[in-house]
Enzyme design. Structure first.
Site, short mmCIF file in Angstrom:
data_model
loop_
_atom_site.label_atom_id
_atom_site.label_comp_id
_atom_site.label_asym_id
_atom_site.label_seq_id
_atom_site.Cartn_x
_atom_site.Cartn_y
_atom_site.Cartn_z
N GLN A 193 -4.78 -1.34 9.63
CA GLN A 193 -4.48 -2.40 9.14
C GLN A 193 -5.39 -3.96 10.02
O GLN A 193 -4.23 -4.20 11.26
CB GLN A 193 -3.29 -3.37 8.47
N ASP A 203 -11.36 2.48 4.29
CA ASP A 203 -11.63 1.43 4.61
C ASP A 203 -12.97 0.79 4.23
O ASP A 203 -13.41 -0.26 4.45
CB ASP A 203 -10.90 0.46 5.56
N LYS A 213 1.08 -1.15 -0.07
CA LYS A 213 -0.32 -0.25 0.42
C LYS A 213 1.53 0.97 -0.21
O LYS A 213 0.67 2.40 -0.61
CB LYS A 213 -0.91 0.05 1.87
N1 GUN Z 1 -6.70 -7.21 6.54
C1 GUN Z 1 -7.02 -8.28 5.40
N2 GUN Z 1 -7.63 -7.48 4.47
C2 GUN Z 1 -7.68 -5.47 4.60
C3 GUN Z 1 -8.29 -4.79 4.24
O1 GUN Z 1 -8.80 -4.71 2.83
N3 GUN Z 1 -8.10 -3.77 5.25
C4 GUN Z 1 -7.33 -3.66 5.97
N4 GUN Z 1 -7.10 -2.63 6.91
N5 GUN Z 1 -7.35 -4.45 6.73
C5 GUN Z 1 -7.35 -5.87 6.29
#
Ligand code: GUN
Length: 286
Positions: free
Chosen positions: A95, A118, A51
């Site tokens: 995350q 998110d 990311k």
């Molecule tokens: N863990 C697995 N997929 C995601 C996601 O799309 N966003 C976040 N914040 N954590 C994750």
């Protein structure tokens, strides 16, 4: 059978984003994303790294806050509070998963919904469910963008989704419903998953189980969207679909890797730009 190529589509989206971000930055608004990583789970570290790199490619300012797994809930809440009030940060992403001693729901609810790129805050979940403008979770939105790019009509179709997580299955069901599909959302307690997938025009799966969707579970000409990511002992990355046997029966199918995965990152970048644009509009008093 046509492969739904998320890799090239996401590269194109990134290219367009870079141009738009350059323009908004010239007006004094550089989109900013704060990522909070708690602990050192290898998969989470890899995702966060991807990311951050993607932000750099398109001109989004990003900062990763790496916290020890021993961080308390209150400490984490105060980091979020600071980021909520930081005018250079448009998006906040925590995350997941978080360590067990932390109440994830409480953390996600503490994020300012205007910075919830998110789309996990109940405010945004509710708005999505009511088909109102909202931040939409990156993975399901990436699926919809991929279908749209290949001009695959969703309206009136029968869709079976396997996996009802808050991150993927449930928001994807809302998006599909909003787009006019008839949706079956299958989960761990569903007695006969194949009964739903076999009748579906579009099958979406994201549960993290290798080989879960076999050829006999998919009708001829179906569209199959594989959202699973599994690492085999050999190191190879595969999805939840038995690709070799299922693909020949489909009209369209996503590869893993190179299907939904890259779309997830591109969509997160788009959500961050959306948050920055909202900031820009609020400055103008709109
Ligand atoms: N863990 C697995 N997929 C995601 C996601 O799309 N966003 C976040 N914040 N954590 C994750």
């Amino acid at each position: 059978m046509t492969l739904l190529d998320g890799k090239s589509l996401s590269a194109k989206i990134e290219k367009d984003l870079a141009v738009e971000i350059q323009k908004i930055s010239e007006k004094g608004i550089t989109p900013g994303l704060a990522v909070i990583l708690v602990g050192n789970d290898p998969a989470s570290c890899a995702y966060v790294g991807m990311k951050a790199k993607a932000c750099k490619r398109v001109g989004i300012y990003s900062v990763t806050h790496e916290m020890p797994s021993t961080i308390t809930q209150d400490e984490l809440l105060s980091v979020i509070d600071i980021l909520n009030h930081n005018p250079n940060i448009d998006g906040i992403l925590v995350q997941l998963p978080l360590p067990k001693h932390i109440d994830s729901e409480k953390i996600l609810e503490a994020i300012d919904p205007k910075k919830d790129v998110d789309g996990f805050h109940p405010f945004n979940i509710g708005r999505l469910s009511a088909n109102l403008d909202a931040f939409i979770p990156a993975t399901p939105l990436g699926v919809m963008r991929l279908l749209k790019a290949y001009e695959i009509e969703v309206s009136g179709k029968d869709v079976a989704i396997v996996g009802m997580s808050n991150i993927v299955g449930k928001p994807l069901a809302s998006l599909m419903l909003n787009a006019g599909a008839t949706v079956s959302l299958c989960h761990i307690l569903t007695r006969d998953v194949a009964a739903y997938t076999r009748n579906a025009d579009i099958v979406c799966v994201g549960v993290g189980k290798v080989g879960l969707i076999t050829a006999d579970m998919v009708k001829q000409g179906a569209i199959v969207i594989d959202i699973g990511i599994n690492r085999l002992d050999s190191g190879a990355i595969v999805g939840d679909v038995d690709f070799a046997n299922v693909a020949p029966k489909t009209s369209y199918i996503t590869p893993v890797p190179g299907g939904v995965g890259p779309m997830t990152i591109a969509t997160l970048l788009q959500n961050t730009l959306k948050a920055a644009k909202n900031r820009s509009d609020s400055r103008k008093g709109i």
